[in-house]
Structure formats: C-alpha cells, structure tokens
Design an enzyme around this catalytic site. Structure first.
Site, short mmCIF file in Angstrom:
data_model
loop_
_atom_site.label_atom_id
_atom_site.label_comp_id
_atom_site.label_asym_id
_atom_site.label_seq_id
_atom_site.Cartn_x
_atom_site.Cartn_y
_atom_site.Cartn_z
N GLU B 67 0.82 -1.22 0.00
CA GLU B 67 0.00 0.00 0.00
C GLU B 67 0.85 1.27 0.00
OE1 GLU B 67 -4.07 1.40 2.27
OE2 GLU B 67 -2.68 0.07 3.29
N ASP B 68 1.93 1.24 0.76
CA ASP B 68 2.67 2.49 1.00
C ASP B 68 4.04 2.58 0.35
OD1 ASP B 68 0.56 3.27 2.51
OD2 ASP B 68 1.45 2.79 4.44
#
Lengths: 115, 248
Positions: B67-68
């Site tokens: 996600e990051d």
C-alpha cells in the site's frame, strides 16, 4: 492609503511575503517563514491588508474539500505593496544602520522599531 | 532488514522473511518522527503476542509494503510465498466489516480471513497507541471508529485484551479530545466577539483552518494562547485606519 508601522515583526513578515511575491500563503506558513510564533501574525496581516500592501482570498473549495480540511485564508503581497515594502525595508535598514537579525527573531520585540 | 530499530520478536520466523526483507520503508517516518519500520515491528509483535503463526507475523511485518511503497506485489510472493503475499494484499484491500468474526480457539493454521482480521486489528491498536501524534481534529474520528467498529470486532474474534486496550485508548481520546478541541474552537469563536461584527466569520474560519493544520494538542493550545493575546491588537487594528507614515 497610509503605511503600516515598520516594527521588527512587520519587517520579518514583509520579507517572508517578498520571498516569492506571486505565491499565496496562509497564516501559519507565513509565521514559519518569518520565524514568528504561530498565532502572533494576524494583527500584522490585517494591518498590511488595510494598507493595501497585501490582499487575501479564501482557498479554492475543490482543494480544501479534497484535502478534507477547513478552507484556508491565503495572503499575497500586491504589486504596489511589494514596491512599497521594498522601499520601507530599505529605509528601516538604513535607519538601523545594521542588518536585520535574520529569520530567528532572536531580538526582543520592538528592538528595531522605526516609525 | 538492516535497521537499528529492530527489536527481537518473541518467535522464530521463516528463514525467508524478515532478516532479508528489503528496505521498502526506508526513509519513511511516522508522524511521531520514528522510522516507519517501528510501526511494522510493533504490529508484528502484537500479532505474535496473540498467538498467530510465523507466516501471519511475517505478513504483519510487511502489511504496509504494497500500500505504501513501490514494492511490486509479485516480488513479495516470490520472496515470502503466496500465503504471505495474499495476506498482505488482503490486509490493504478487504473491508473489515465483511470479515466474519470467529471466536473459535486459535488453531495452528488460522483461516485466511481470521489472519487478515488480526493484522488489521493489530495495525489499529498500534495506531491508537500512537494517536497523540495525529492532528487533534482527526483524533476524534479515529477514536470513534475504533470504539464502534474495531473494539467490538476484536471482542467477537476472541481477542479480549486487544478489544479492551482498543476500547480504553479510544475512550481516553473521546473523553479528552472533544473537550480540548471543542474548547479551543469555542474559545477562538468567543475571541472573535472582540472583533468588528463584519469581520468575525472571516477570522473564525481562518483560525479554525489554522488549528486543523496543527499536529498536536499542545501546539493547538500554544496557537490559541497567542491568538488570545494578540486579538485585542487585531481588534484595534481593524477598528482604526492605518497610521499615516510621516512624509519624508
């Protein structure tokens, strides 16, 4: 239209506004740029706006809604204001006969007051 | 994972995992200023403490990598196996409310959905433990969601300790944050009464926007105090014309 008193804090705010004259900045941003504590800048901003040296507008709703926060008030120095601010800063500089202490505002308030 | 902030986890992980984990989070920091990795490790520790097996702990360590960071999902599967990769992918995407809570005793190999749920709960638990670094205006919303959604889910999943801690941390924020935030907002609104009537709404909105940008309760309090001290000056400025500069 009159001119605001060129206190040391006013000079620091003007220098911050003149850094990128076309850029719009909000109060906290200007405080950080000027090296002043947050929350202390509003009377100066109000005075500069009254004198016509700056103008302020609300942030575009699309931007603050997208960011999920309340709308900011943005300030920018006017063309006329920039010219007058540069002259006033130069006058204040000459009157002090020494450079401004920089961004840190390490000197006590009122130290550099020039009317 | 070569980082000075590693803490040994209370279990042994598969040889494929954390020691060779690439530095995808390198350079990222939490709002507290800590390296982002400290969050990954804390979440993995919570997951290990509730008795999850090493694959789930490994997925917890990596839970924000897809996600990051720019880490390609395929790389995760190649290095850590499909189970871990699928867990990490689902932790980022699955709606927590869609997972049926299962209060069955922990098995050696918990169902996929239960593992996803535990990682999400552990993620929230660590985020709540560090909520003080979140902007005051956002703390309230996070705490409400935690007490209304996450804590009951943890309880239903049989994680009583996690549920209790989630509940207590949220309750503390809900009891103090609204008061602190509401008091600050109300105080600023009251201060505008000192200003000319036509100017009040403008300054109230402007200060509220500034307040929302401040990261902690302490900075909000300092801001409010300085506004309070400078408002009489602002009021005078707005009520009288600009001082004329002497002609030179």
């Amino acid at each position: 239209m009159g001119s605001p008193r060129m206190t040391l804090q006013t000079q620091l705010v003007l220098r911050a506004l003149l850094e990128e004259p076309a850029k719009q900045r909000y109060g906290l941003e200007l405080c950080a740029l000027a090296g002043l504590p947050s929350g202390t800048i509003y009377p100066i901003l109000a005075r500069l706006e009254q004198a016509g040296w700056t103008e302020s507008t609300w942030e575009d709703p699309a931007v603050h809604e997208e960011a999920g926060r309340p709308r900011r008030r943005f300030y920018r120095i006017t063309e006329d204001g920039a010219e007058r601010a540069r002259l006033a800063l130069a006058r204040a500089y000459r009157a002090r006969k020494k450079p401004l202490p920089g961004w840190a505002a390490a000197h006590p308030v009122g130290d550099g007051e020039v009317s | 994972m070569s980082c000075g902030h590693t803490t040994p986890l209370p279990i042994s992980l598969p040889s494929s995992s954390p020691t060779r984990r690439p530095r995808w989070h390198e350079g990222q920091t939490r709002r507290s200023g800590d390296p982002y990795l400290t969050h990954c490790l804390a979440v993995a520790r919570i997951v290990a403490d509730v008795g999850m097996p090493p694959t789930v702990v490994c997925a917890a360590l990596l839970h924000d990598v897809i996600e990051d960071t720019l880490c390609p999902p395929g790389r995760l599967a190649g290095q850590f196996g499909l189970t871990v990769a699928q867990l990490v992918a689902d932790v980022s995407t699955v709606d927590l409310r869609a997972i049926p809570p299962d209060a069955a005793p922990r098995s050696a190999q918990p169902p996929h959905s239960e593992a996803v749920l535990v990682i999400r709960l552990a993620d929230r638990l660590h985020n709540m433990r560090t909520i003080e670094f979140v902007a005051a205006a956002k703390q309230y919303g996070k705490a409400r969601e935690t007490i209304e959604v996450f804590a009951p889910m943890a309880r239903a999943a049989g994680l009583a300790d996690v549920s209790r801690e989630l509940h207590n941390l949220s309750a503390a924020v809900l009891q103090s944050a609204p008061t602190a935030y509401a008091v600050t907002t109300r105080l600023l609104a009251l201060l505008t009464l000192l200003l000319p009537g036509t100017q009040r709404a403008r300054w109230r909105q402007e200060w509220q926007a500034e307040l929302a940008a401040l990261p902690t309760r302490r900075t909000c309090a300092c801001f409010t105090l300085r506004v309070l001290l400078s408002t009489p000056h602002l009021s005078l400025t707005l009520r009288r014309p600009v001082c004329q500069e002497p002609r030179r």
